[in-house]
Design an enzyme around this catalytic site. Structure first.
Site, PDB file in Angstrom:
ATOM      1  CB  CYS A 118     -18.617   2.155  -6.800  1.00 55.28           C
ATOM      2  SG  CYS A 118     -18.132   3.694  -6.017  1.00 55.28           S
ATOM      3  CG  HIS A 260     -16.628   1.734 -10.310  1.00 50.16           C
ATOM      4  ND1 HIS A 260     -17.353   2.872 -10.584  1.00 50.16           N
ATOM      5  CD2 HIS A 260     -15.943   1.981  -9.153  1.00 50.16           C
ATOM      6  CE1 HIS A 260     -17.126   3.762  -9.639  1.00 50.16           C
ATOM      7  NE2 HIS A 260     -16.275   3.256  -8.768  1.00 50.16           N
ATOM      8  CG  ASN A 290     -15.451   6.811  -8.381  1.00 50.11           C
ATOM      9  OD1 ASN A 290     -16.616   6.536  -8.672  1.00 50.11           O
ATOM     10  ND2 ASN A 290     -14.764   6.136  -7.479  1.00 50.11           N
TER      11      ASN A 290
HETATM   12  O1  UT7 Z   1     -15.274   3.929  -6.193  1.00 48.79           O
HETATM   13  C1  UT7 Z   1     -14.973   3.125  -5.121  1.00 48.79           C
HETATM   14  C2  UT7 Z   1     -13.692   2.466  -5.299  1.00 48.79           C
HETATM   15  N1  UT7 Z   1     -12.598   3.372  -5.004  1.00 48.79           N
HETATM   16  C3  UT7 Z   1     -11.415   3.090  -5.492  1.00 48.79           C
HETATM   17  O2  UT7 Z   1     -11.271   2.163  -6.238  1.00 48.79           O
HETATM   18  C4  UT7 Z   1     -10.238   3.937  -5.055  1.00 48.79           C
HETATM   19  C5  UT7 Z   1      -9.032   3.057  -4.973  1.00 48.79           C
HETATM   20  N2  UT7 Z   1      -7.820   3.788  -4.554  1.00 48.79           N
HETATM   21  C6  UT7 Z   1      -7.182   4.636  -5.387  1.00 48.79           C
HETATM   22  O3  UT7 Z   1      -7.575   4.860  -6.512  1.00 48.79           O
HETATM   23  C7  UT7 Z   1      -5.884   5.244  -4.886  1.00 48.79           C
HETATM   24  O4  UT7 Z   1      -5.507   4.618  -3.679  1.00 48.79           O
HETATM   25  C8  UT7 Z   1      -5.946   6.779  -4.674  1.00 48.79           C
HETATM   26  C9  UT7 Z   1      -6.046   7.493  -6.011  1.00 48.79           C
HETATM   27  C10 UT7 Z   1      -7.154   7.130  -3.829  1.00 48.79           C
HETATM   28  C11 UT7 Z   1      -4.694   7.270  -3.983  1.00 48.79           C
HETATM   29  O5  UT7 Z   1      -3.548   6.909  -4.752  1.00 48.79           O
HETATM   30  P1  UT7 Z   1      -2.272   6.259  -4.059  1.00 48.79           P
HETATM   31  O6  UT7 Z   1      -1.275   6.071  -5.110  1.00 48.79           O
HETATM   32  O7  UT7 Z   1      -2.763   5.026  -3.307  1.00 48.79           O
HETATM   33  O8  UT7 Z   1      -1.807   7.395  -3.083  1.00 48.79           O
HETATM   34  P2  UT7 Z   1      -1.603   7.353  -1.493  1.00 48.79           P
HETATM   35  O9  UT7 Z   1      -2.917   7.407  -0.802  1.00 48.79           O
HETATM   36  O10 UT7 Z   1      -0.672   6.251  -1.145  1.00 48.79           O
HETATM   37  O11 UT7 Z   1      -0.842   8.694  -1.246  1.00 48.79           O
HETATM   38  C12 UT7 Z   1       0.496   8.897  -1.729  1.00 48.79           C
HETATM   39  C13 UT7 Z   1       0.939  10.279  -1.349  1.00 48.79           C
HETATM   40  C14 UT7 Z   1       0.716  10.622   0.129  1.00 48.79           C
HETATM   41  O12 UT7 Z   1       1.783  11.424   0.542  1.00 48.79           O
HETATM   42  P3  UT7 Z   1       3.025  10.803   1.371  1.00 48.79           P
HETATM   43  O13 UT7 Z   1       2.405  10.201   2.605  1.00 48.79           O
HETATM   44  O14 UT7 Z   1       3.616   9.769   0.473  1.00 48.79           O
HETATM   45  O15 UT7 Z   1       3.888  11.965   1.632  1.00 48.79           O
HETATM   46  C15 UT7 Z   1      -0.541  11.437   0.128  1.00 48.79           C
HETATM   47  O16 UT7 Z   1      -0.604  12.342   1.198  1.00 48.79           O
HETATM   48  O17 UT7 Z   1       0.179  11.240  -2.085  1.00 48.79           O
HETATM   49  C16 UT7 Z   1      -0.408  12.188  -1.171  1.00 48.79           C
HETATM   50  N3  UT7 Z   1      -1.679  12.608  -1.733  1.00 48.79           N
HETATM   51  C17 UT7 Z   1      -1.797  13.635  -2.586  1.00 48.79           C
HETATM   52  N4  UT7 Z   1      -0.875  14.477  -3.090  1.00 48.79           N
HETATM   53  C18 UT7 Z   1      -1.323  15.415  -3.947  1.00 48.79           C
HETATM   54  C19 UT7 Z   1      -2.906  12.048  -1.535  1.00 48.79           C
HETATM   55  N5  UT7 Z   1      -3.823  12.725  -2.256  1.00 48.79           N
HETATM   56  C20 UT7 Z   1      -3.160  13.703  -2.904  1.00 48.79           C
HETATM   57  C21 UT7 Z   1      -3.552  14.715  -3.798  1.00 48.79           C
HETATM   58  N6  UT7 Z   1      -2.604  15.543  -4.307  1.00 48.79           N
HETATM   59  N7  UT7 Z   1      -4.829  14.870  -4.194  1.00 48.79           N
END
Ligand code: UT7
Length: 333
Positions: A118, A260, A290
């Site tokens: 990225c 980005h 993204n």
């Molecule tokens: O391009 C390269 C750079 N990449 C980035 O900058 C990505 C950076 N990271 C992010 O943007 C975020 O961390 C994400 C969007 C990837 C994830 O968001 P988050 O708020 O950090 O969510 P999380 O991974 O902490 O997950 C929270 C909850 C989890 O459930 P529990 O464990 O709390 O029960 C996940 O299992 O959300 C769940 N979850 C989803 N639920 C519904 C994860 N993905 C999904 C989904 N739909 N698609």
């Protein structure tokens, strides 16, 4: 940036290309257990474009974006000296930039690929500017193109909802003017965090009586989203502040912040940390998700097309991602 700059470098044209197939968050919820509400509130994404047309590759998108940038200024492709294709999803591991060279008729251009996920477009732009600053080349085509839909695990809801496919291109030209030119840059790498985001290669031992033959294949994208998020929100503002202060500018001088397009919450958090108004954020994440190396040139092309950016505006561009790598370019438009 060292002060041996002999020539200025400016962006004289932009172009972009997106695949035809649009996939909404509702459609994503038929693939994995997710919802429009979760995706939109956590990322700002509403839909993305996926390269699904049979026979169409990321090179085709990169070629379309390049042709748009060239045609927009009626440039003779034979005057292009160098083509840099920033991609982490080429259709040929040996590189795809030479395909662009052939298809656009840039018969005099050197062409190579640059792999930096990225951050690829920002690093490509900085690489191009070095050739221009030293007077080596005059006209350089920089393309950011990725089709990460080919590399996501479509059963992993934490990553497959994020990515879209696209290409964006700019033509960078040497100049003596202070307008439209690159004023400064800053790049960093933290290789100790490379495991946070990768598409790693897995080897399998091939049975052979006397030799250890190893062949394998690449796995799917794996990402520690939380850690990448924390890294982006902490490091990107530092990079931007340093890049501005080195040339005696402050965040108050910034007219446009083009980051980005990874997550709307990251864009907001970075702007907030820098005390830059959210009205100055360029964002098209809701439409494309993204798109990795393509996200910045795609958003830049749209901003230029809609006449958002005025002459003399200070534009801050920052990329971040796998490596982990991150970097900033400050430009006066
Ligand atoms: O391009 C390269 C750079 N990449 C980035 O900058 C990505 C950076 N990271 C992010 O943007 C975020 O961390 C994400 C969007 C990837 C994830 O968001 P988050 O708020 O950090 O969510 P999380 O991974 O902490 O997950 C929270 C909850 C989890 O459930 P529990 O464990 O709390 O029960 C996940 O299992 O959300 C769940 N979850 C989803 N639920 C519904 C994860 N993905 C999904 C989904 N739909 N698609």
């Amino acid at each position: 940036m060292k002060s041996y700059m002999m020539q200025g470098a400016k962006i004289i044209s932009t172009g972009s290309a997106i695949p035809f197939a649009k996939v909404t968050n509702e459609q994503m919820s038929s693939i994995v257990e997710t919802s429009d509400e979760w995706i939109f509130t956590r990322t700002g994404i509403k839909e993305r474009r996926l390269l699904t047309e049979s026979g169409k590759s990321i090179s085709d998108l990169a070629i379309d974006a390049s042709i748009k940038a060239i045609d927009d200024i009626s440039m003779d492709p034979a005057t292009i000296d160098l083509i840099i294709l920033a991609t982490s999803s080429p259709d040929d591991l040996f590189g795809s930039a030479s395909k662009i060279q052939d298809k656009i008729g840039a018969i005099n251009a050197v062409a190579f690929d640059l792999t930096a996920a990225c951050s690829g477009f920002v690093i490509g732009l900085i690489t191009a500017s070095q050739f221009i600053f030293t007077g080596t080349y005059k006209n350089i085509l920089v393309v950011g193109a990725d089709a990460l839909s080919k590399w996501v695990d479509w059963s992993d809801r934490s990553t497959c909802i994020l990515f879209g496919d696209a290409a964006g291109a700019v033509i960078v030209q040497s100049c003596n003017s202070v307008f439209n030119s690159i004023l400064n840059f800053h790049l960093s790498t933290a290789g100790n965090y490379s495991d946070y985001l990768s598409i790693s290669y897995e080897e399998n031992l091939q049975p052979h009586p006397t030799l250890n033959l190893c062949q394998g294949s690449f796995k799917y994208i794996s990402m520690n989203g939380k850690e990448v998020y924390k890294f982006a929100v902490s490091q990107v503002p530092l990079s931007i502040t340093k890049c501005l202060s080195d040339i005696n500018l402050s965040t108050e001088d910034v007219d446009w912040l083009l980051l980005h397009q990874a997550n709307e919450r990251i864009l907001m958090a970075v702007a907030e940390k820098l005390c830059i108004s959210k009205d100055k954020i360029i964002s098209n994440l809701s439409k494309y998700g993204n798109t990795s190396a393509a996200s910045i040139p795609l958003a830049l092309h749209e901003a230029v097309q809609s006449n958002k950016i005025y002459r003399n505006d200070i534009l801050v561009i920052a990329g971040f991602g796998a490596g982990l790598t991150w970097g900033t370019v400050v430009m006066r438009w």
